[in-house]
Every structure is written in C-alpha cells, then in structure tokens.
Design a protein around this motif. Structure first.
Motif, PDB file in Angstrom:
ATOM      1  N   TRP A 176      67.588  44.130  31.380  1.00 46.12           N
ATOM      2  CA  TRP A 176      68.701  43.483  32.082  1.00 46.12           C
ATOM      3  C   TRP A 176      69.084  42.149  31.434  1.00 46.12           C
ATOM      4  O   TRP A 176      70.248  41.732  31.504  1.00 46.12           O
ATOM      5  CB  TRP A 176      68.349  43.284  33.557  1.00 46.12           C
ATOM      6  N   GLU A 177      68.126  41.496  30.779  1.00 43.24           N
ATOM      7  CA  GLU A 177      68.415  40.209  30.149  1.00 43.24           C
ATOM      8  C   GLU A 177      69.459  40.335  29.035  1.00 43.24           C
ATOM      9  O   GLU A 177      70.132  39.350  28.698  1.00 43.24           O
ATOM     10  CB  GLU A 177      67.134  39.597  29.571  1.00 43.24           C
ATOM     11  N   ASP A 178      69.601  41.540  28.457  1.00 44.16           N
ATOM     12  CA  ASP A 178      70.585  41.739  27.387  1.00 44.16           C
ATOM     13  C   ASP A 178      72.014  41.592  27.878  1.00 44.16           C
ATOM     14  O   ASP A 178      72.921  41.300  27.085  1.00 44.16           O
ATOM     15  CB  ASP A 178      70.432  43.142  26.776  1.00 44.16           C
ATOM     16  N   GLY A 179      72.242  41.812  29.178  1.00 39.01           N
ATOM     17  CA  GLY A 179      73.597  41.852  29.710  1.00 39.01           C
ATOM     18  C   GLY A 179      73.998  40.626  30.495  1.00 39.01           C
ATOM     19  O   GLY A 179      74.921  40.695  31.319  1.00 39.01           O
ATOM     20  N   VAL A 180      73.321  39.504  30.273  1.00 34.96           N
ATOM     21  CA  VAL A 180      73.705  38.263  30.945  1.00 34.96           C
ATOM     22  C   VAL A 180      73.812  37.148  29.905  1.00 34.96           C
ATOM     23  O   VAL A 180      73.308  37.269  28.792  1.00 34.96           O
ATOM     24  CB  VAL A 180      72.692  37.864  32.040  1.00 34.96           C
ATOM     25  N   GLY A 181      74.483  36.061  30.281  1.00 29.03           N
ATOM     26  CA  GLY A 181      74.617  34.924  29.377  1.00 29.03           C
ATOM     27  C   GLY A 181      75.842  35.040  28.485  1.00 29.03           C
ATOM     28  O   GLY A 181      76.659  35.958  28.617  1.00 29.03           O
ATOM     29  N   PRO A 182      75.993  34.118  27.541  1.00 30.04           N
ATOM     30  CA  PRO A 182      77.158  34.115  26.650  1.00 30.04           C
ATOM     31  C   PRO A 182      77.297  35.436  25.901  1.00 30.04           C
ATOM     32  O   PRO A 182      76.332  35.945  25.325  1.00 30.04           O
ATOM     33  CB  PRO A 182      76.858  32.960  25.686  1.00 30.04           C
ATOM     34  N   LYS A 183      78.495  35.982  25.890  1.00 34.87           N
ATOM     35  CA  LYS A 183      78.698  37.308  25.297  1.00 34.87           C
ATOM     36  C   LYS A 183      78.427  37.312  23.799  1.00 34.87           C
ATOM     37  O   LYS A 183      77.971  38.331  23.258  1.00 34.87           O
ATOM     38  CB  LYS A 183      80.117  37.801  25.589  1.00 34.87           C
TER      39      LYS A 183
ATOM     40  N   SER B 298      66.570  32.119  38.823  1.00 35.24           N
ATOM     41  CA  SER B 298      67.744  31.774  39.624  1.00 35.24           C
ATOM     42  C   SER B 298      68.546  30.647  38.974  1.00 35.24           C
ATOM     43  O   SER B 298      69.784  30.649  38.998  1.00 35.24           O
ATOM     44  CB  SER B 298      67.329  31.387  41.044  1.00 35.24           C
ATOM     45  N   ASP B 299      67.858  29.712  38.352  1.00 37.08           N
ATOM     46  CA  ASP B 299      68.574  28.638  37.656  1.00 37.08           C
ATOM     47  C   ASP B 299      69.236  29.146  36.379  1.00 37.08           C
ATOM     48  O   ASP B 299      70.273  28.612  35.954  1.00 37.08           O
ATOM     49  CB  ASP B 299      67.617  27.485  37.337  1.00 37.08           C
ATOM     50  N   LEU B 300      68.655  30.183  35.780  1.00 40.23           N
ATOM     51  CA  LEU B 300      69.307  30.813  34.622  1.00 40.23           C
ATOM     52  C   LEU B 300      70.643  31.411  35.040  1.00 40.23           C
ATOM     53  O   LEU B 300      71.649  31.277  34.332  1.00 40.23           O
ATOM     54  CB  LEU B 300      68.388  31.885  34.038  1.00 40.23           C
ATOM     55  N   ARG B 301      70.664  32.055  36.210  1.00 42.64           N
ATOM     56  CA  ARG B 301      71.941  32.598  36.705  1.00 42.64           C
ATOM     57  C   ARG B 301      72.952  31.477  36.874  1.00 42.64           C
ATOM     58  O   ARG B 301      74.133  31.622  36.522  1.00 42.64           O
ATOM     59  CB  ARG B 301      71.710  33.299  38.048  1.00 42.64           C
ATOM     60  N   LYS B 302      72.508  30.352  37.414  1.00 43.80           N
ATOM     61  CA  LYS B 302      73.419  29.225  37.609  1.00 43.80           C
ATOM     62  C   LYS B 302      73.959  28.715  36.280  1.00 43.80           C
ATOM     63  O   LYS B 302      75.153  28.386  36.166  1.00 43.80           O
ATOM     64  CB  LYS B 302      72.706  28.109  38.373  1.00 43.80           C
ATOM     65  N   ARG B 303      73.101  28.658  35.270  1.00 42.88           N
ATOM     66  CA  ARG B 303      73.567  28.216  33.947  1.00 42.88           C
ATOM     67  C   ARG B 303      74.571  29.202  33.364  1.00 42.88           C
ATOM     68  O   ARG B 303      75.396  28.824  32.519  1.00 42.88           O
ATOM     69  CB  ARG B 303      72.378  28.038  32.999  1.00 42.88           C
ATOM     70  N   HIS B 304      74.493  30.428  33.811  1.00 41.51           N
ATOM     71  CA  HIS B 304      75.458  31.442  33.347  1.00 41.51           C
ATOM     72  C   HIS B 304      76.760  31.410  34.136  1.00 41.51           C
ATOM     73  O   HIS B 304      77.632  32.255  33.930  1.00 41.51           O
ATOM     74  CB  HIS B 304      74.819  32.827  33.438  1.00 41.51           C
ATOM     75  N   GLY B 305      76.878  30.439  35.056  1.00 43.13           N
ATOM     76  CA  GLY B 305      78.150  30.244  35.747  1.00 43.13           C
ATOM     77  C   GLY B 305      78.225  30.796  37.147  1.00 43.13           C
ATOM     78  O   GLY B 305      79.318  30.839  37.738  1.00 43.13           O
ATOM     79  N   TYR B 306      77.087  31.218  37.727  1.00 42.23           N
ATOM     80  CA  TYR B 306      77.093  31.822  39.054  1.00 42.23           C
ATOM     81  C   TYR B 306      76.181  31.013  39.967  1.00 42.23           C
ATOM     82  O   TYR B 306      74.990  31.292  40.111  1.00 42.23           O
ATOM     83  CB  TYR B 306      76.665  33.298  38.973  1.00 42.23           C
ATOM     84  N   GLU B 307      76.766  29.992  40.567  1.00 40.20           N
ATOM     85  CA  GLU B 307      76.011  29.068  41.408  1.00 40.20           C
ATOM     86  C   GLU B 307      75.420  29.776  42.622  1.00 40.20           C
ATOM     87  O   GLU B 307      74.263  29.563  42.972  1.00 40.20           O
ATOM     88  CB  GLU B 307      76.925  27.917  41.862  1.00 40.20           C
TER      89      GLU B 307
END
Length: 502
Positions: free
Chosen positions: A79-86, A151-160
């Motif tokens: 799942w980590e492959d599909g999150v963060g900067p494209k 959870s903070d990684l999700r926030k850094r990806h733009g989803y507070e």
C-alpha cells in the motif's frame, strides 16, 4: 399463458435490505482504474483526473459501497507504493494480471473519488505477501487521527483528517492456487485472526470480512469455511462468497438456473457459519458478503485474462454483456434481497470496463452495458424491508434443476417513502405470464412507475454507437385495484412495479 400469484403482507418481514448489497468493485486490473475511473487528459476529466462521465454513470447506477484495490491484485500490493508524491511512486510488476502498475492512482486518490461518487469505501488488505503488521499500519495510515508515524505520514501527504473507512476485507481468495502466496485454511485462519485482532485494537467500529473459499466448486469449499471461521469466529463479522455465472452451453433456460445455484450457495455458507456458532453455543451470526459476483465467461482466457509483455492498463476481462446476461443479474439481485437476513453486502465485479456495467473508450465516450439497468433499478427502488412472500408459480427443468420456479420475485416495503416495489423475472422462454400480487395490509395504492426490460434478441448488446439497444421501457400491461396488482409479463423479461399510497 403461464400464471403466477404472489401474496405479500407488510407484517411478514425477512429483514431490512442492507444498502451495501448494491456495491461494486474497483481493482487495479486492465482498464478499470486507468482509462476507467481515472484518465487525466480525457475531455471529461476533472482536476483530479477522474472521468466525470464515469462518475455520473456511477451515481446513476446507485452504487453504495466500492471494494478496493483487489481482488487478486491485493495479494501482492504494497500500500505504501500508492501514497505520497506521484513522481516518487515506484513502478511495479503486477504478478496477478501480468501487467505493469504505475501507482499513479492509490489510496488517497480512491478516497477522493469515493467522495465525489458519493459511495462508501470497502478496503482489502494484503494477506498474501504481507501480514498483520502491514495491515495494521495501513489502517493506522488511513484512519488514525494523528500523532503517530503513519497517521502523520497521511497528513504530510495532504490529508489532515482521517479517512472514514469502516469495512475491511482480510485478503482475497486465499485458497486459490492462482493467488500470490495462497494459504491452507489453517494458515489463513490463523493470520486472519491475528490481523483482525490488531486492526480492532487500532480502531473501534470496524466491519471485518474473512475470505470464504474462492467459489462454490472449489475442492476446498465447505471445509475451508468451517476451518477458517473456527479460528476467527469471535473476531470477524462477515464471510465472503464469490460467484461468477457462466453460459458455456449457450442454453438460456440452463443459464437462468445459475440463480438457483446462488440460492443454494447462500444457504450452504450460512449453514456452515451457524454450525461454527453452534459449536460455541453462541448466538452471534456471521453475515455474508458476496463481494465478487457477476456474469463472466467469454473474456476468461488468453490475452483477455493476462497481459503479454507487462503492458500498462491492457484490455483485460472486457466482457460484452447481452440481454440474457441482464436477466441473470436481475435474478441474482432478487435472490440476495430475499436473503436479506444474512446477505448484508455484495459487490458487482467490477464497476467499469473489467466485467463491468459501465464501458468506456479511452479518450472517448462511456456507456451503460445491458446489466446496468436491473442493477440501477434495484439500487434505486429496492430499499426498505424485504417481505416474506407466498409465491405460486409453474416450474421448469434445466441443468441440475428439476423444478425451478418460472417466476423469480421480490417485494420490498419502504416505510420511509411509502413505496412498495415488486420485482418480477419471468424465466419462461416461450410463454407470457399473468401475474397477480396481493398487497395485504398496505391500504389503497396507485402505480407510480412500471417498467420492463425485454428484447426479442437474447444476444442484443449495448455499444458505443448504439448505447440504448437494451434499455427499460414503460410497462404496457399493468393494473392495480383493490390492493391487487395485475400484470402480463413477456417471456424472458425483467419487470419492476413501484406503488405508492393512493
């Protein structure tokens, strides 16, 4: 002329119809995601790259919940492959479908799409190449408010804000030898138990579905369900069923009896689950999630089944549905409605292009396949309480069935709107049917909508150039007087009658 009679009383309720039975499925397979729901640069694409025409058809279809990201794909998915900067996401080989996955669409994109489509998400975790820890990390990333690594990684990806994901599937078809890292029932039962425990420790209120065997004809069927549930009975809410209907003999009467096969499948799995409960002297009931089902048999071999040379978003499993397929889909939905006491979720597989009710041309239009129509009608009007009816009808023999009822029907009473809806499938190949429905205890009523789905050519299809060849039409022969609905059903027809208080 065949004759059928239904008695329906408002006081005799099977159960409320769960809206989740009108679910669908989006997998990273073929053109379901890329060129299906997501196509940046398409004339209808929005700022996220989502095709607006597909979004519009999804809303019209009435889908309530969508399973993601697989399917066979999930058993090898990180799942980590599909999150963060494209531009930092890795390109991977997808072993499940012989394709190349770019990971340009992932968890957060799917959640954005769900919000626009107004559907709930149903997520699956990888219990093939991965295990409980990775599943718990994924849940934490998606749903924990904050203050932790994921959870903070999700926030850094733009989803507070955390994603609202309650329904989770613990792997996919884990007994199938085609599955990446398939498992025995004992192996899977143990890993599913530990995964469920860790996920529940992370978030309250989850709905967890454990894998049943891959389909009813699997040699593992029955023993698999019992063994797996014997491990994780206390930790899960649902067991999955997968059912794909085939018409290899090209005999419509035999094909239509797959509806009866589904009925048997539902009863059998519920019985196995109850046997596990009885062993524990437990009043808990495991519910059923038919989270993959559809007609599928033409696009099931060769280059339709697996990519050649690791292509990106190839044309895989692109079944072209005809009129008789729509009849089977309608009948299967009625079977689920009539088992609303146990069938609480179902996902038509899949949503678009890949064995889907919606088809698209990459860069071009989108249109409704024939199977779109009975699903859309059921999703819109099949709401409320499924009633336990008394049905009198003739029978026919075909395939393994010696006395299959000519009429397949459901009656649904919706207290919120006052609607009472009758769905009726005439399975006679050559005889029209006189249908009478006594609506007892429901007061004076009038017909709000009456439609039929019928075509003289069983092989008729919808296409880009002729998208409405098979489509519902007003029913020409229906009356409602003194609490009794009377109608004439054409041979091989799907019919819907919606009534309201007079």
């Amino acid at each position: 002329m065949a004759k059928s009679h239904i008695i329906a009383d408002r006081d005799f309720v099977i159960a409320p119809v769960n809206r989740h039975i009108y679910g669908s499925f989006v997998e990273h397979l073929g053109r379901c995601v890329y060129g299906g729901i997501y196509e940046p640069g398409h004339p209808s694409a929005d700022e996220h790259g989502f095709r607006r025409d597909v979004l519009d058809l999804t809303r019209e279809l009435g889908v309530s919940i969508v399973r993601y990201p697989g399917g066979n794909f999930v058993s090898g998915y990180d799942w980590e492959d599909g999150v963060g900067p494209k531009d930092e996401r890795p390109i991977r080989l997808d072993l499940a479908w012989g394709s190349t996955e770019t990971n340009q669409f992932g968890t957060n994109e799917f959640m954005d799409w769900c919000r626009q489509a107004d559907v709930e998400p149903m997520f699956a975790v990888n219990l093939g190449t991965r295990g409980p820890a990775e599943a718990q990390n994924f849940l934490e990333y998606c749903c924990h408010p904050g203050g932790t690594h994921y959870s903070d990684l999700r926030k850094r990806h733009g989803y507070e804000q955390p994603h609202d994901i309650a329904f989770w599937c613990l792997g996919n078809e884990m007994d199938g030898p085609w599955q990446t890292c398939a498992k025995t029932a004992e192996e899977y039962g143990r890993i599913a138990t530990e995964t469920a425990k860790m996920m529940r420790w992370t978030k309250d209120g989850l709905k967890l579905a454990v894998c049943g065997s891959s389909f009813r004809d699997m040699p593992t069927f029955g023993a698999w369900e019992y063994t797996v549930l014997d491990h994780c009975f206390e930790h899960v809410d649902y067991i999955s069923l997968h059912q794909y209907f085939e018409n290899q003999e090209d005999e419509v009467d035999r094909f239509l009896t797959v509806i009866d096969d589904l009925e048997s499948f539902i009863v059998e799995v519920a019985g196995i689950a109850d046997a596990v409960a009885a062993k524990r002297r437990s009043d808990k009931r495991i519910m059923l999630s038919l989270d993959e089902w559809n007609v599928w048999y033409r696009a099931r071999s060769g280059e339709q089944l697996r990519g050649v040379g690791w292509p990106q978003a190839p044309h895989l499993l692109e079944e072209i549905y005809n009129f008789e397929d729509a009849l089977v889909i309608g009948g299967a939905l009625l079977t689920m409605i009539n088992h609303s006491d146990r069938v609480k979720a179902a996902c038509l597989a899949q949503l678009v292009n890949v064995i889907g009710p919606i088809m698209t041309e990459t860069g071009g239009p989108a249109w409704r396949q024939t199977i779109f129509h009975p699903f859309a009608q059921a999703a819109r009007y099949g709401r409320g309480n499924a009633l336990r009816t008394k049905v009198t009808t003739d029978t026919f023999a075909a395939g393994k069935q010696k006395a299959a009822p000519l009429l397949v029907s459901s009656v649904i009473d919706d207290p919120d709107t006052g609607r009472v809806t009758v769905f009726a499938l005439n399975r006679s190949t050559d005889a029209a049917m006189d249908l009478t429905v006594e609506l007892r205890g429901m007061g004076d009523r009038r017909i709000e909508t009456a439609q039929q789905l019928h075509h003289a050519d069983l092989k008729a299809i919808n296409s880009k150039d002729a998208p409405d060849t098979v489509a519902p039409a007003d029913h020409p022969a229906v009356e409602l007087a003194n609490g009794t609905l009377s109608a004439t059903l054409k041979p091989l027809s799907w019919n819907m009658f919606v009534t309201m208080p007079a």
